[in-house]
Design a protein around this motif. Structure first.
Motif, mmCIF file in Angstrom:
data_model
loop_
_atom_site.group_PDB
_atom_site.id
_atom_site.type_symbol
_atom_site.label_atom_id
_atom_site.label_comp_id
_atom_site.label_asym_id
_atom_site.label_seq_id
_atom_site.Cartn_x
_atom_site.Cartn_y
_atom_site.Cartn_z
ATOM 1 N N MET B 47 0.827 -1.212 0.000
ATOM 2 C CA MET B 47 0.000 0.000 0.000
ATOM 3 C C MET B 47 0.861 1.262 0.000
ATOM 4 O O MET B 47 0.483 2.280 -0.600
ATOM 5 C CB MET B 47 -0.952 -0.009 1.201
ATOM 6 N N ILE B 48 2.033 1.188 0.658
ATOM 7 C CA ILE B 48 2.933 2.358 0.617
ATOM 8 C C ILE B 48 3.416 2.571 -0.827
ATOM 9 O O ILE B 48 3.430 3.691 -1.339
ATOM 10 C CB ILE B 48 4.125 2.156 1.594
ATOM 11 N N LEU B 49 3.760 1.453 -1.463
ATOM 12 C CA LEU B 49 4.172 1.513 -2.873
ATOM 13 C C LEU B 49 3.047 2.114 -3.727
ATOM 14 O O LEU B 49 3.279 2.950 -4.616
ATOM 15 C CB LEU B 49 4.483 0.085 -3.338
ATOM 16 N N LYS B 50 1.841 1.684 -3.424
ATOM 17 C CA LYS B 50 0.681 2.161 -4.191
ATOM 18 C C LYS B 50 0.459 3.661 -3.958
ATOM 19 O O LYS B 50 0.170 4.399 -4.908
ATOM 20 C CB LYS B 50 -0.558 1.372 -3.760
ATOM 21 N N LEU B 51 0.648 4.101 -2.700
ATOM 22 C CA LEU B 51 0.465 5.526 -2.405
ATOM 23 C C LEU B 51 1.482 6.374 -3.180
ATOM 24 O O LEU B 51 1.152 7.459 -3.652
ATOM 25 C CB LEU B 51 0.591 5.767 -0.893
ATOM 26 N N ILE B 52 2.714 5.850 -3.295
ATOM 27 C CA ILE B 52 3.730 6.579 -4.071
ATOM 28 C C ILE B 52 3.273 6.701 -5.537
ATOM 29 O O ILE B 52 3.333 7.771 -6.139
ATOM 30 C CB ILE B 52 5.101 5.845 -3.990
ATOM 31 N N LEU B 53 2.775 5.584 -6.066
ATOM 32 C CA LEU B 53 2.308 5.599 -7.462
ATOM 33 C C LEU B 53 1.097 6.519 -7.640
ATOM 34 O O LEU B 53 0.962 7.178 -8.669
ATOM 35 C CB LEU B 53 1.959 4.179 -7.921
ATOM 36 N N ILE B 54 0.232 6.552 -6.628
ATOM 37 C CA ILE B 54 -0.930 7.449 -6.701
ATOM 38 C C ILE B 54 -0.448 8.904 -6.743
ATOM 39 O O ILE B 54 -1.000 9.743 -7.463
ATOM 40 C CB ILE B 54 -1.896 7.213 -5.508
ATOM 41 N N GLY B 55 0.612 9.180 -5.966
ATOM 42 C CA GLY B 55 1.211 10.525 -5.984
ATOM 43 C C GLY B 55 1.686 10.875 -7.388
ATOM 44 O O GLY B 55 1.416 11.971 -7.896
ATOM 45 N N ILE B 56 2.376 9.915 -8.029
ATOM 46 C CA ILE B 56 2.869 10.155 -9.406
ATOM 47 C C ILE B 56 1.687 10.349 -10.361
ATOM 48 O O ILE B 56 1.700 11.238 -11.211
ATOM 49 C CB ILE B 56 3.764 8.973 -9.876
ATOM 50 N N LEU B 57 0.645 9.539 -10.179
ATOM 51 C CA LEU B 57 -0.546 9.639 -11.039
ATOM 52 C C LEU B 57 -1.201 11.020 -10.896
ATOM 53 O O LEU B 57 -1.580 11.651 -11.889
ATOM 54 C CB LEU B 57 -1.542 8.531 -10.683
ATOM 55 N N SER B 58 -1.297 11.481 -9.643
ATOM 56 C CA SER B 58 -1.909 12.804 -9.398
ATOM 57 C C SER B 58 -1.090 13.892 -10.080
ATOM 58 O O SER B 58 -1.637 14.833 -10.657
ATOM 59 C CB SER B 58 -1.988 13.085 -7.901
ATOM 60 N N PHE B 59 0.249 13.739 -10.014
ATOM 61 C CA PHE B 59 1.131 14.719 -10.654
ATOM 62 C C PHE B 59 0.911 14.722 -12.165
ATOM 63 O O PHE B 59 0.845 15.777 -12.798
ATOM 64 C CB PHE B 59 2.590 14.393 -10.309
ATOM 65 N N GLN B 60 0.762 13.485 -12.720
ATOM 66 C CA GLN B 60 0.482 13.375 -14.171
ATOM 67 C C GLN B 60 -0.825 14.070 -14.513
ATOM 68 O O GLN B 60 -0.934 14.769 -15.518
ATOM 69 C CB GLN B 60 0.406 11.900 -14.581
#
Lengths: 494, 152
Positions: B47-60
């Motif tokens: 889930m921590i990994l997923k939160l990091i990816l969600i951060g990148i997605l939001s930035f995109q």
């Protein structure tokens, strides 16, 4: 070993039941491939419950036949009605439909059939030779290597579909998390079960896959209700001439190599293969101007590559237990359900069964060639089945298939829930294939990480001291960050 | 807040909920786990990994706003409602009654104007599927009004 392999493959031809099964499944596969939206993955997901009571070889032969025949059949509607039956046939529309519009639909279909057959048979032959060699390498693998390999497989999810790398990885992680539901394997601690003891052994793949692939597709298709398609009338089936084959044999061979190589790569499948096969056919062609207007080289390039990818994709699935696509993920589940453990042991202890499966794929390729050449026109009519009849039938097959797996209604509810989840995921640009592959690889990655930690007394960094494990982890890093690094370097140079 | 952040928000809430639940999981004694990891560690890591990816997605999404998605037609929402109806009918009457009703209504909902065609599809499909699974694959279906009559 060689003699054993040949006799096992030949045994397919003298087994009338298996031959009949492959024949019936090829017809079904072609029908599934012709129907827009149904495709190989949905077809395999729907058929999986029907194979439960079959002999393991027969069951996998059915799933593999659906895979190869539906991949080919997508080209029939791509050529006749400009609607690819499967995503792998999208590149075939570029030249197949224009050629059909010129009144040469038979020629276009003939080129597609022959190219697909050659591609399929070529990749099965490569599979026969490459799979045991890779299995010999995999014999040296221990937990750290398997852990690194599954991480590599998961990293390749970034490019599994058109959803975008970040979205695919989020889907993959969601899939891996789904694999943690149930009792933890070492300690027996219940995770995310919420008191539901039917989930003690975890989520079963079959209902989840039916939901993700079949039910979600049903909801996606509900958006296309009342869509009108233009059909091409096929006056006479005039097959390609010898001159045509002389023109395209080089393209076919090139696409065979491209398709098989791309198929072997985890997470790259028939769709990517057909696109690259098509663009390479164009690049090497002397008649570039014909492309897009009905070039037979374009059809051959795309079709040989997409069917060559089917055999290639079976290599990592059967040898390493790493599926490269939704369909191979379902075939992998089929192997596991029938007690055929993918990996080295499959090639050392169940060699005969493995080669019978390969033999079945070979026979399936020949059968769809005959059907494609002589009955494509008939099959094309299947695509005219109204969606308002077809998809309610798919619903019935989905719910009963999900129930039949274990005889539990919970599986039916899970299929419906994951169908809705899959639909909303797809609505927002997340592909469902990474979720499916993540679910399969999840258990492997966690278990091998636990074993590796025990091996190295908790020193996780020791995994990096294993050369093969390090190699896979470097590949995984390059797969994830390579495109960003290379584009940054290019920008700096500019 | 813009609608484009709705998906990252839902994914974030989901990830945080998973972490919160994982933190409530039992821990095993040291002698069982040894140098390996606790049952909660892996899902939390994911889930921590997923939160990091969600951060990148939001930035995109911030850099390039995704195209707005048109709301589905009534066919889609109606089909989902039919799933719910299928659940209720299966639980309170019989699975095959549920399948019959859903196939019939779904055909009509998706545009079939010939009632008799919808009725025939809804009757023949479950009938054939039942025969195949009961006689050939020997699957025993859940009890309900129809299955009680059949099994006795």
């Amino acid at each position: 070993m060689f003699e054993q392999a040949i006799s096992a493959m030949a045994s397919v031809v003298v087994d009338p039941y298996l031959l009949g099964l492959i024949f019936a499944t090829t017809i079904l596969g072609v029908i599934i491939g012709v129907l827009p939206g149904l495709g190989a993955t949905t077809g395999a997901a729907l058929l999986l419950p029907f194979t439960l009571t079959m002999d393991p070889v027969h069951a996998i032969a059915v799933l593999a036949t659906i895979y190869v025949s539906a991949t080919f059949a997508g080209s029939i509607t791509a050529i006749l009605i400009n609607t690819p039956g499967t995503s792998a046939a999208a590149a075939t529309t570029f030249d197949g439909y224009p050629l059909a519009q010129k009144g040469e639909a038979g020629r276009a279909l003939g080129i597609a059939v022959i190219s697909s057959t050659v591609g399929g048979i070529f990749s099965v032959l490569i599979l026969c030779f490459a799979a045991p060699l890779l299995a010999r390498v995999a014999y040296e693998f221990r937990s750290p290597e398997y852990f690194a390999l599954t991480v590599f497989g998961l990293s390749m999810l970034a490019s599994i579909s058109a959803g975008g790398a970040v979205k695919n990885l989020i889907g993959g992680i969601f899939g891996v998390w789904l694999s943690t539901i149930g009792a933890e394997r070492v300690t027996g601690i219940e995770r995310f079960m919420f008191g539901n003891y039917e989930l003690y052994e975890g989520l079963h793949f079959v209902p989840i896959f039916i939901g993700l692939f079949a039910i979600s597709e049903l909801l996606v298709q509900s958006k296309t209700v009342n869509k009108i398609v233009n059909t091409v009338s096929m006056k006479a089936v005039k097959l390609p001439t010898l001159e045509d084959y002389k023109k395209i044999w080089k393209t076919i061979l090139r696409s065979c190599g491209i398709g098989t190589f791309i198929g072997v790569l985890p997470a790259e499948g028939a769709t990517v293969a057909s696109m690259i096969g098509y663009s390479e056919a164009r690049r090497w062609s002397k008649n570039k101007k014909e492309f897009g207007k009905g070039s037979i080289e374009g059809i051959a390039g795309a079709e040989a590559a997409n069917n060559a990818a089917t055999g290639g994709a079976m290599v990592p699935t059967m040898v390493l237990g790493i599926p490269g696509s939704g369909t191979t993920a379902i075939i992998l589940v089929g192997l596991m359900v029938h007690g055929l453990r993918p990996g080295v042991y499959l090639f050392t202890e169940q060699v005969e069964k493995v080669y019978q499966i390969f033999g079945s794929m070979f026979v399936a390729n020949v059968m769809f060639m005959l059907m494609g050449l002589y009955a494509a026109k008939l099959f094309a009519r299947v695509s005219l089945v109204p969606t308002q009849i077809l998809w309610p039938i798919v619903f019935a097959l989905s719910v009963i298939g999900a129930y039949a797996f274990q005889g539990q209604l919970l599986d039916v509810w899970l299929a419906l829930i994951f169908g809705v989840i899959g639909f909303f995921a797809r609505r927002h640009g997340f592909s469902v294939a990474p979720i499916a592959v993540g679910l399969i690889l999840g258990e492997m990655v966690e278990t091998n990480l636990q074993h590796s930690l025990k091996m190295f007394d908790g020193a996780w960094w020791m995994i990096l001291t294993q050369p093969l494990a390090l190699m896979f982890l470097v590949f995984a890093f390059l797969g994830l960050c390579g495109p960003m690094i290379f584009s940054w370097i290019t920008k700096q140079k500019d | 807040m813009k609608n484009i952040y709705l998906v990252p928000l839902i994914l974030t809430i989901f990830s945080l909920a998973v972490i919160a639940i994982a933190l409530q999981l039992d821990t095993s004694p040291e002698m069982i786990v040894g140098d390996s990891m606790q049952a909660r560690s892996f899902p939390i890591f994911l889930m921590i990994l997923k939160l990091i990816l969600i951060g990148i997605l939001s930035f995109q999404f911030y850099k390039n706003s995704p195209k707005p998605i048109a709301l589905e037609k009534y066919h889609t929402w109606g089909s989902m409602f039919l799933f719910l109806l299928f659940y209720l009918l299966t639980v309170y009457t019989d699975m095959f009654i549920g399948i019959f009703v859903v196939i019939f209504l779904m055909s009509i909902l998706w545009g079939e104007r010939r009632i008799w065609v919808a009725f025939l599809t809804a009757t023949i499909t479950p009938g054939l599927v039942f025969l195949l699974f009961d006689y050939v694959l020997k699957i025993r279906f859940p009890r309900g009004i129809l299955m009680n009559l059949y099994y006795g």
